[in-house]
Design a protein around this motif. Sequence first.
Motif, PDB file in Angstrom:
ATOM      1  N   HIS A 143       7.005  -6.994 -11.310  1.00  0.00           N
ATOM      2  CA  HIS A 143       7.577  -8.304 -10.967  1.00  0.00           C
ATOM      3  C   HIS A 143       7.673  -8.369  -9.495  1.00  0.00           C
ATOM      4  O   HIS A 143       7.334  -9.294  -8.712  1.00  0.00           O
ATOM      5  N   TRP A 144       7.885  -7.049  -8.560  1.00  0.00           N
ATOM      6  CA  TRP A 144       7.845  -6.981  -7.153  1.00  0.00           C
ATOM      7  C   TRP A 144       6.472  -7.024  -6.775  1.00  0.00           C
ATOM      8  O   TRP A 144       5.982  -7.760  -5.681  1.00  0.00           O
ATOM      9  N   GLN A 145       5.483  -6.350  -7.258  1.00  0.00           N
ATOM     10  CA  GLN A 145       4.212  -6.121  -6.990  1.00  0.00           C
ATOM     11  C   GLN A 145       3.401  -7.737  -6.982  1.00  0.00           C
ATOM     12  O   GLN A 145       3.014  -8.082  -6.057  1.00  0.00           O
ATOM     13  N   THR A 192       0.849  -1.308   0.112  1.00  0.00           N
ATOM     14  CA  THR A 192      -0.006  -0.056  -0.025  1.00  0.00           C
ATOM     15  C   THR A 192       0.812   1.295   0.004  1.00  0.00           C
ATOM     16  O   THR A 192       0.305   2.168   0.226  1.00  0.00           O
ATOM     17  N   THR A 193       2.161   0.910  -0.138  1.00  0.00           N
ATOM     18  CA  THR A 193       3.094   2.216  -0.193  1.00  0.00           C
ATOM     19  C   THR A 193       2.655   3.087  -1.421  1.00  0.00           C
ATOM     20  O   THR A 193       2.223   2.566  -2.446  1.00  0.00           O
ATOM     21  N   GLU A 194       3.028   4.440  -1.325  1.00  0.00           N
ATOM     22  CA  GLU A 194       2.877   5.399  -2.247  1.00  0.00           C
ATOM     23  C   GLU A 194       3.489   5.210  -3.743  1.00  0.00           C
ATOM     24  O   GLU A 194       3.194   5.488  -4.654  1.00  0.00           O
ATOM     25  N   HIS A 195       4.628   4.844  -3.353  1.00  0.00           N
ATOM     26  CA  HIS A 195       5.786   4.582  -4.741  1.00  0.00           C
ATOM     27  C   HIS A 195       5.220   3.230  -5.339  1.00  0.00           C
ATOM     28  O   HIS A 195       5.340   2.205  -4.511  1.00  0.00           O
TER      29      HIS A 195
END
Length: 433
Positions: free
Chosen positions: A241-243, A233-236
Amino acid sequence: MYFRLSVKSVITRLLTILSVSVFFGWLIGQTLLVLCISVLVLLCWHYHHLLKLIKWLWSSKALSPPQSEGVWGKIYDGLYRQTRQHRQKQKQLNERIRKFRDGAEALPDAALVLSDELTILWGNKKAQRILGIRWPSDVGQRIENLIRFPEFYKYIDAGNFEQPCHIISPVNSEIQLELRLMAYGTDQVLFLARDVSKIKRLEDMRRDFVANVSHELKTPLTVVRGYVEMILTTEHALEPHWQKAFSTIETQVSRMDRLVEQLLILSRVENHADHEKKQLVDMPRLIHTLVDDATWLNQAKQHKITADLADDLWIEGIDTELKSACANLISNAIAYTPEHGRVNVSWQRSGNKARFSVKDNGPGIRPEHVNRITERFFRVDKSRSRDTGGSGLGLSIVKHVLLHHNAELAIESHWGEGSEFIIDFELLDKDLT
Ligand code: ADP
């Protein structure tokens, strides 16, 4: 050897003796005197043997009766034959009793033979060791007078001996005993007591291990889950692939979290930690809340969920456990019923029972799986259960809860048509209806 004495031969003998006496008396001119003497001698001879027989029957230790000729010889022989047969039968009987006792002594369990009034008739040595039965002074005592445990009294009063009863040994508090009673012969009862201390200890160890491990896993899982949610839920924006990686981690951690949660519930229910908290439970309200939650949480599948609840039907029980059992059945129906399916939850009186049922028109369960689905970790279709987040523990929890509530689970399912899970609770007089 067979001897028969007919009336004819008795009369013939008597007449012969009398005729000879009369003839001899006639020869010497004293017929009446000789006849009287002969009859007297005959009478004395019979009395003599009668006395011998009585003496042998009542005072002699000898196996063989006195010897004699004639009819008394035959009587003695007959009696000897009968005594011998009787002794032989007794010997065979003793041999059988000895074999039975040897068998009972060889048993690893304590065994008692009780009368139909539950008084002790016989017991093996193990019964003396682990039950403290004294031999022979306790013969004739009622078993409840010697095994003084409330759970044993209840077991005897209930009269249902299909399940065993568990008590602590009256002579050693470290020994756990499993008692069984079964009908034996025509009017006797066989009482068996088995030392199950080792099995109990292992069972306790397994239960503690599962409870401790689940408890210890809870905190690290919560931490990992918190961090993953924070990252997602971070803004960046994360690289794709990390998602994907973090989403997968979140799904798997959530699954593990649910599994650990179920394991903790199962351990709590198994340990029966809440057993003193039985109280009247407002079942209609409890079920209503569960149905509302289920409807709210499963809007995506657009099920038609209906509830048919008798508002005044309360029962005595442990509300946390009852909630767990009902929630598991409702969530299973929702998880396994495809989109737009129907789920009906019902809570109604049925005769002298209160019946909770969850009916769906999902895929149903094949008959060969119905008996196994309440086993721990049993899942009919593992990949499907994985999709639904199932752990295979839900119905085990239900089964244990029902054990504490004297209730029974029935599963009616037709493959391809749907399933109905029914729980029947005994209604006590004090339950509010
Ligand atoms: P799970 O967590 O996998 O649902 P359960 O012990 O609750 O574990 O259920 C065991 C298995 O019983 C499930 O894997 C599923 O295959 C089957 N099952 C339970 N409820 C239903 C239902 N309403 N319809 C079809 N299958 C069911």
